[in-house]
Design an enzyme around this catalytic site. Structure first.
Site, PDB file in Angstrom:
ATOM      1  N   LYS A 116    -152.299 -45.437  78.009  1.00  0.00           N
ATOM      2  CA  LYS A 116    -151.311 -44.813  77.144  1.00  0.00           C
ATOM      3  C   LYS A 116    -151.851 -43.487  76.926  1.00  0.00           C
ATOM      4  O   LYS A 116    -152.958 -43.044  76.327  1.00  0.00           O
ATOM      5  CB  LYS A 116    -151.115 -45.719  75.729  1.00  0.00           C
ATOM      6  CG  LYS A 116    -150.334 -44.904  74.710  1.00  0.00           C
ATOM      7  CD  LYS A 116    -150.386 -45.867  73.558  1.00  0.00           C
ATOM      8  CE  LYS A 116    -149.462 -45.320  72.609  1.00  0.00           C
ATOM      9  NZ  LYS A 116    -149.411 -46.123  71.273  1.00  0.00           N
ATOM     10  N   LYS A 135    -147.863 -46.262  79.886  1.00  0.00           N
ATOM     11  CA  LYS A 135    -146.912 -45.593  79.109  1.00  0.00           C
ATOM     12  C   LYS A 135    -147.277 -44.332  78.984  1.00  0.00           C
ATOM     13  O   LYS A 135    -148.466 -43.911  78.722  1.00  0.00           O
ATOM     14  CB  LYS A 135    -147.067 -46.245  77.638  1.00  0.00           C
ATOM     15  CG  LYS A 135    -146.181 -45.605  76.504  1.00  0.00           C
ATOM     16  CD  LYS A 135    -146.689 -46.527  75.110  1.00  0.00           C
ATOM     17  CE  LYS A 135    -145.665 -45.807  74.101  1.00  0.00           C
ATOM     18  NZ  LYS A 135    -145.933 -46.312  72.890  1.00  0.00           N
TER      19      LYS A 135
END
Length: 327
Positions: A197, A250
């Protein structure tokens, strides 16, 4: 390989049936995971300005979008919570009477086969908007936050979550959550870790939707530098060693190189999160008449699959499902 004129690649592009026969990846409704924002109150359906077509729902109305999901054949949703109260440590995140837990119970009661994924973080639940407990210097205390993540994971599993998705990038978070779940009898509850992330500028609209913008500072101290690919591989490997069943990358669109590397290197199901900023850009360009939204979105989804993604979290899920079914 024989060259021109013996081999002519265009022969297999002549008709749609020929093109479909040699297509390397196929996009399916079952690839899609639909994000839902659930909060307090009654009869709430509030459109999120920076995410056109996406809404905050109160628990009593959450089945409206869930019914659509099931009717379209989508097999999974991921729940994000807007709590009724916040405090310094985010204790509402492990309160069984808060919106995510209540919604999970309701969904599983009506649709036991629908996969319910719950986001496990604290930015929506803390008064300061950071993803954990702050120390005296205003930095997130990793190990104190791990203690609260254990309580959060068990609460969400107890309320029906099939998959817990921890997203705050604490060191050791998968290990402690796996241990806590197992000790409480939730061995079958899977962990979908946000293993890579990045500290991205693409998250802006989500922070509007979840009320999760940090009050001061940023999240660079725990989310990853967008310049780092090798670090992403190390993070993913650590999460797998700690027990992650699925890994998430992500954002998605600007990180397809990370997706491809992870797909080739690791033997784990791979999910990409087509995040709010990516969605908002396509929506804005479409609304201005600059692009063909349907073609752009379907092409983008196929790119995720081509890069190795098995699952796609996307705000476009309902539209993609309808397009795939010719609706």
């Amino acid at each position: 390989m024989a060259g021109f004129p013996i081999y002519r690649p265009r022969r297999l592009r002549a008709t749609e049936n020929l093109r479909s026969m040699i297509r390397e990846v196929d996009l399916s409704v079952k690839d899609l995971i639909y994000p839902l924002f659930v909060g307090p109150g009654e009869k709430v359906k509030a459109e999120i300005g920076s995410l056109p077509g996406t809404y905050q729902w109160s628990v009593d109305r959450i089945m409206e979008p869930v019914d659509q999901v099931v009717q379209l054949g989508i097999t999974a949703v991921i729940l994000f919570g807007i709590p009724s109260y916040k405090d310094e440590e985010g204790s509402s995140a492990w309160d069984d009477e808060q919106p995510v837990q209540m919604a999970a119970k309701m969904i599983k009661k009506k649709y036991p086969e629908l996969v319910v994924i719950t986001d496990a973080c604290f930015c929506e639940y803390t008064t300061h908007g950071h993803c954990g407990v702050l120390d005296a210097d205003g930095n997130v205390d990793n190990d104190e936050t791990l203690e609260n993540l254990k309580k959060l994971a068990v609460s969400q599993a107890r309320c029906g979550a099939d998959i817990i998705a921890p997203s705050n990038m604490m060191d050791g978070y998968v290990q402690v959550m796996r241990k806590a779940l197992d000790e409480e009898g939730f061995e079958k509850t899977a962990i979908m870790a946000y293993s890579a992330k990045f500290a991205s500028a693409y998250y802006g609209p989500f922070r509007d939707a979840a009320g999760s913008a940090p009050g001061k500072g940023n999240r660079n101290g725990y989310q990853m530098d967008p310049c780092n690919g090798n670090e992403a591989m190390r993070e993913i490997q650590l999460d797998i060693e700690e027990g992650a069943d699925i890994i998430i990358i992500k954002p998605a669109m600007s990180y397809l190189d990370i997706c491809w590397r992870a797909h080739k290197k690791f033997n784990r199901p791979l999910c990409v999160y087509n995040v709010s900023g990516e969605y908002a850009m396509i929506k804005a360009a479409s609304q201005n008449g600059w692009i063909d939204e349907k073609k752009i979105v379907l092409e983008t989804m196929c790119c995720f699959k081509r890069a190795g993604a098995k699952m796609i979290i996307t705000y476009f899920a309902l539209e993609v499902a309808r397009w795939l079914q010719g609706k």
